[in-house]
Every structure is written in structure tokens, then in C-alpha cells.
Design a protein around this motif. Structure first.
Motif, PDB file in Angstrom:
ATOM      1  N   GLY A   1       0.819  -1.206   0.000  1.00  0.00           N
ATOM      2  CA  GLY A   1       0.000   0.000   0.000  1.00  0.00           C
ATOM      3  C   GLY A   1       0.852   1.255   0.000  1.00  0.00           C
ATOM      4  N   THR A   2       0.238   2.379  -0.381  1.00  0.00           N
ATOM      5  CA  THR A   2       0.941   3.663  -0.420  1.00  0.00           C
ATOM      6  C   THR A   2      -0.061   4.790  -0.169  1.00  0.00           C
ATOM      7  OG1 THR A   2       2.408   5.050  -1.752  1.00  0.00           O
ATOM      8  CG2 THR A   2       0.633   3.968  -2.919  1.00  0.00           C
ATOM      9  N   LEU A   3       0.415   5.896   0.367  1.00  0.00           N
ATOM     10  CA  LEU A   3      -0.432   7.071   0.569  1.00  0.00           C
ATOM     11  C   LEU A   3      -0.561   7.849  -0.733  1.00  0.00           C
ATOM     12  CD1 LEU A   3       0.981   8.300   3.998  1.00  0.00           C
ATOM     13  CD2 LEU A   3      -1.320   7.383   3.605  1.00  0.00           C
ATOM     14  N   LYS A   4      -1.787   8.269  -1.039  1.00  0.00           N
ATOM     15  CA  LYS A   4      -2.034   9.048  -2.258  1.00  0.00           C
ATOM     16  C   LYS A   4      -3.041  10.153  -1.971  1.00  0.00           C
ATOM     17  CE  LYS A   4      -1.232   5.851  -6.128  1.00  0.00           C
ATOM     18  NZ  LYS A   4      -1.863   5.258  -7.336  1.00  0.00           N
ATOM     19  N   ILE A   5      -2.989  11.205  -2.792  1.00  0.00           N
ATOM     20  CA  ILE A   5      -4.039  12.222  -2.803  1.00  0.00           C
ATOM     21  C   ILE A   5      -5.000  11.853  -3.920  1.00  0.00           C
ATOM     22  CG2 ILE A   5      -4.597  14.655  -3.128  1.00  0.00           C
ATOM     23  CD1 ILE A   5      -3.058  14.210  -0.571  1.00  0.00           C
ATOM     24  N   HIS A   6      -6.294  11.820  -3.631  1.00  0.00           N
ATOM     25  CA  HIS A   6      -7.257  11.328  -4.616  1.00  0.00           C
ATOM     26  C   HIS A   6      -7.373  12.277  -5.820  1.00  0.00           C
ATOM     27  CE1 HIS A   6     -10.606  14.179  -4.198  1.00  0.00           C
ATOM     28  NE2 HIS A   6     -10.301  14.243  -2.912  1.00  0.00           N
ATOM     29  N   SER A   7      -7.604  11.676  -6.976  1.00  0.00           N
ATOM     30  CA  SER A   7      -7.894  12.464  -8.174  1.00  0.00           C
ATOM     31  C   SER A   7      -9.402  12.447  -8.447  1.00  0.00           C
ATOM     32  CB  SER A   7      -7.134  11.900  -9.376  1.00  0.00           C
ATOM     33  OG  SER A   7      -7.421  10.524  -9.548  1.00  0.00           O
ATOM     34  N   GLU A   8     -10.076  11.415  -7.936  1.00  0.00           N
ATOM     35  CA  GLU A   8     -11.532  11.349  -8.016  1.00  0.00           C
ATOM     36  C   GLU A   8     -12.038  10.553  -6.810  1.00  0.00           C
ATOM     37  OE1 GLU A   8     -12.413   7.588 -10.856  1.00  0.00           O
ATOM     38  OE2 GLU A   8     -11.705   9.388 -11.887  1.00  0.00           O
TER      39      GLU A   8
ATOM     40  N   SER B   1     -11.213   5.352   3.550  1.00  0.00           N
ATOM     41  CA  SER B   1      -9.809   5.393   3.936  1.00  0.00           C
ATOM     42  C   SER B   1      -9.439   6.759   4.495  1.00  0.00           C
ATOM     43  CB  SER B   1      -8.924   5.060   2.727  1.00  0.00           C
ATOM     44  OG  SER B   1      -7.555   5.157   3.078  1.00  0.00           O
ATOM     45  N   ASN B   2      -9.908   7.817   3.846  1.00  0.00           N
ATOM     46  CA  ASN B   2      -9.636   9.175   4.303  1.00  0.00           C
ATOM     47  C   ASN B   2     -10.222   9.398   5.704  1.00  0.00           C
ATOM     48  OD1 ASN B   2     -10.877  12.254   4.330  1.00  0.00           O
ATOM     49  ND2 ASN B   2      -8.829  12.168   3.435  1.00  0.00           N
ATOM     50  N   TYR B   3     -11.423   8.874   5.927  1.00  0.00           N
ATOM     51  CA  TYR B   3     -12.071   9.025   7.231  1.00  0.00           C
ATOM     52  C   TYR B   3     -11.306   8.264   8.313  1.00  0.00           C
ATOM     53  CZ  TYR B   3     -15.667   8.804  10.847  1.00  0.00           C
ATOM     54  OH  TYR B   3     -16.361   8.896  12.033  1.00  0.00           O
ATOM     55  N   GLU B   4     -10.792   7.079   7.971  1.00  0.00           N
ATOM     56  CA  GLU B   4     -10.010   6.287   8.915  1.00  0.00           C
ATOM     57  C   GLU B   4      -8.714   7.015   9.287  1.00  0.00           C
ATOM     58  OE1 GLU B   4      -9.778   2.811  11.292  1.00  0.00           O
ATOM     59  OE2 GLU B   4     -11.390   3.624  10.066  1.00  0.00           O
TER      60      GLU B   4
ATOM     61  N   TYR C   1      -5.528  10.457  12.919  1.00  0.00           N
ATOM     62  CA  TYR C   1      -4.961  11.783  13.199  1.00  0.00           C
ATOM     63  C   TYR C   1      -5.473  12.321  14.539  1.00  0.00           C
ATOM     64  CZ  TYR C   1      -5.077  16.889  13.216  1.00  0.00           C
ATOM     65  OH  TYR C   1      -5.000  18.204  13.598  1.00  0.00           O
ATOM     66  N   ASN C   2      -6.760  12.169  14.813  1.00  0.00           N
ATOM     67  CA  ASN C   2      -7.333  12.638  16.080  1.00  0.00           C
ATOM     68  C   ASN C   2      -6.693  11.921  17.267  1.00  0.00           C
ATOM     69  OD1 ASN C   2      -9.071  14.400  14.778  1.00  0.00           O
ATOM     70  ND2 ASN C   2     -10.750  12.922  14.676  1.00  0.00           N
ATOM     71  N   PHE C   3      -6.485  10.617  17.118  1.00  0.00           N
ATOM     72  CA  PHE C   3      -5.825   9.813  18.154  1.00  0.00           C
ATOM     73  C   PHE C   3      -4.402  10.320  18.412  1.00  0.00           C
ATOM     74  CE2 PHE C   3      -2.892   6.200  18.868  1.00  0.00           C
ATOM     75  CZ  PHE C   3      -3.341   5.739  20.090  1.00  0.00           C
TER      76      PHE C   3
ATOM     77  N   ILE D   1      -6.245  12.800   1.281  1.00  0.00           N
ATOM     78  CA  ILE D   1      -5.269  11.712   1.320  1.00  0.00           C
ATOM     79  C   ILE D   1      -5.960  10.400   1.690  1.00  0.00           C
ATOM     80  CG2 ILE D   1      -4.581  11.942   3.762  1.00  0.00           C
ATOM     81  CD1 ILE D   1      -1.676  11.506   2.792  1.00  0.00           C
ATOM     82  N   PHE D   2      -5.505   9.309   1.094  1.00  0.00           N
ATOM     83  CA  PHE D   2      -6.037   7.986   1.419  1.00  0.00           C
ATOM     84  C   PHE D   2      -4.940   6.954   1.247  1.00  0.00           C
ATOM     85  CE2 PHE D   2      -6.319   8.185  -3.115  1.00  0.00           C
ATOM     86  CZ  PHE D   2      -6.294   6.881  -3.600  1.00  0.00           C
TER      87      PHE D   2
END
Length: 308
Positions: free
Chosen positions: A34-41, A49-52, A57-59, A86-87
């Protein structure tokens, strides 16, 4: 955005034992990554994934405010990237015991740690393990830190204790009759539920004796035999491990696999053991005759890790 790929992991030996400071042998598994990406769509998976990551981040932010975090992370940058979408782009199956959360933790650390450590030195490996244990506790309630460590270093690790972990070489793959393989149970596991069950079982003296005497002994012999490529000794002890798990950890085996688990022990064609916390996900298989095992297990999806 620069992409760094983080592999899945396989804990060949040491499930649950490493939580109590005993030995384990874990390897990266680069079929899944897996890898971190910024979504294009946007789509549902990206939003989830972004919500997770936002919850993660809050933790981390709470830990920072309480001054309990073990590493300095650029949380401002992480927050900005969350807003950008990001996802974690990954094919690592979630809940299958191969480190999906570990790979995400490794990716977050790699991108946002201010004083990023490398794993070249043994001292750094121990520090990284502590950092990753704290970070991954968000996902499982309790974490050894080994999964993110494997995903981050992308090297096989021999774990002797919490303070004795080393990068090692493992037997080279060849095309022999034998194999170590993954068996897909077809359903994810809830690691936190399995870990809580295990810790509750540990409150009983009889279970403690089983774990700290028999399980640990067979586990140690399996690791030693695997690294020495002594497959006769390996299979003797994998059978003992498989039997012990079936008799005392059966709650952690999906019910629809009880029959084939027991058949393997009695027929001596293959032996099964937990891959990670159990309760679903992948199951590890060991066989000296892969072609015959494949026939016996033809209803199930199998994936070879080693041939020997």
C-alpha cells in the motif's frame, strides 16, 4: 506526491507469544502493498480510507496534547493532507492477519515523522518498535509494534524478546515438493476481539502452563528448524503446534475450517496454524507435498509463500 510502497507481513511463527515477550519470525510479503495518495476522483473506498486516517490523526493529536507521543510527527501537514483527500491505496486485505493497519502506520510514520529513524542499527529497531506499538494501538487496543516494523523495514525479522530484534536472512525459495502457503478463510477477523479473548484466557493457570511451556517450546523449535532448513524437525513441531492450537485456541479458528484442520493433523498431508490473531482472515499451511495438499484443499484459495 512521492509514493513509498509498504508491503504486507506474514508472522510465520510467534502468534500471541510475542505479546508476552517470546520469540517470533516475521517476513514482508510484497504480493500485497500500500501507499499514501491524494485522490484524483472520489469513491466510497477513498472516502472510507480518508475518514479512517482522520480518526487516526485525532488519536495522534490527543497523544501529542497529553505529551505522551513517542515520536514527533508533522500533524499540521497530516491535517492539511487529510483536507486534500489523502487515502491509503492498498491491496492488502483488511482483517486477514497480514498487516493492513501495520502498513498504514508505517506509511504515516515514513511521511510525517520529523526525525525519521532508519532500521540499520539494532538500537533504532527497538525504538521504532516502541513507536509503532503506540501508534498501532489505535487500531487494535494493544499492539506489539512488530507489524508496522516489518512493513517499514521490509526485511525479515527474528524477534527474541522486546529488546532483542534483528534483521536476518531466510531460506531461499526453490521449486521443491514442499511449501508454506496461505489459505483464505473467506472472512475477515476482528483482531481486537481475538486479543481480548487471549488475554482473558491467560488469567487461567492451566492455559498459562499450556502457553508458556508447550506452545513456546514448539514455537522455538519451529523457528530454529526453519532457519536451519531442517524440514524434518520443522514438520514434527508444526504438527505439535497445529494440534495444540486446535485443542486450546479453537475459538480462534473459523468453524468451517475445523474439519480440514483436524484432517491435516490425522492424514499428515498438511498442517495448519494461525496467521496473525486468527478468527478468520488467512490461515498458514505447511506441507511436504504441495500438489497433494492442493487437491485436498481444492475448494479453497491457496497462495504459496515458499517452496522447498
Amino acid at each position: 506526491m512521492k509514493e513509498s510502497l509498504f508491503p504486507a507481513k506474514i508472522l510465520l511463527f510467534g502468534e500471541y507469544g510475542i505479546l508476552k515477550n517470546y520469540s517470533g519470525l516475521s517476513i514482508p510479503h510484497n504480493i500485497y502493498k500500500g501507499t499514501l495518495k491524494i485522490h484524483s476522483e472520489l469513491n466510497k473506498d477513498i472516502l472510507c480510507s480518508n475518514y479512517e486516517i482522520k480518526k487516526f490523526y485525532n488519536f495522534l493529536s490527543i497523544l501529542e496534547k497529553k505529551k505522551r507521543i513517542l515520536t514527533k510527527l508533522d500533524l499540521n501537514k497530516l491535517h492539511q493532507d487529510i483536507q486534500k483527500g489523502i487515502f491509503f491505496h492498498s491491496n492488502i486485505p483488511q482483517g486477514y492477519g497480514v498487516g493492513s493497519s501495520g502498513a498504514l502506520v508505517a506509511a504515516i510514520y515514513d511521511k510525517y515523522a520529523k526525525n525519521k529513524l532508519k532500521g540499520s542499527f539494532k538500537h533504532n529497531i527497538i525504538i521504532l518498535k516502541k513507536i509503532f506499538s503506540q501508534m498501532e494501538s489505535f487500531f487494535h487496543g494493544k499492539s506489539s509494534g512488530i507489524d508496522p516494523l516489518i512493513c517499514y523495514l521490509n526485511k525479515p525479522l527474528l524477534i527474541r524478546s522486546k529488546t532483542d530484534i534483528s534483521i536476518i536472512g531466510i531460506p531461499k525459495k526453490n521449486e521443491g515438493k514442499g511449501a508454506v502457503f496461505l489459505l483464505n478463510s473467506g472472512a475477515p477477523s476482528k483482531s481486537d476481539t481475538m486479543i481480548k479473548f487471549f488475554l482473558n484466557k491467560l488469567k487461567h493457570d492451566k492455559f498459562q502452563k499450556i502457553l508458556f511451556v508447550e506452545f513456546i517450546k514448539y514455537n522455538e523449535k519451529c523457528i530454529e528448524a526453519f532457519l536451519k532448513e531442517d524440514f524434518k524437525i520443522l514438520f514434527t513441531n508444526v504438527k505439535l503446534l497445529s494440534t495444540l492450537i486446535f485443542n486450546h485456541f479453537r475459538f480462534m479458528i473459523s468453524k468451517n475450517f475445523w474439519k480440514i484442520w483436524k484432517n491435516g493433523i490425522f492424514n499428515n498431508i498438511y498442517y495448519l496454524k494461525l496467521c496473525g490473531s486468527g478468527g478468520g482472515g488467512f490461515i498458514l499451511g505447511f506441507t511436504q507435498n504441495y500438489n497433494l495438499s492442493r487437491i485436498k484443499l481444492k475448494k479453497y484459495t491457496m497462495e504459496v509463500l515458499f517452496r522447498f
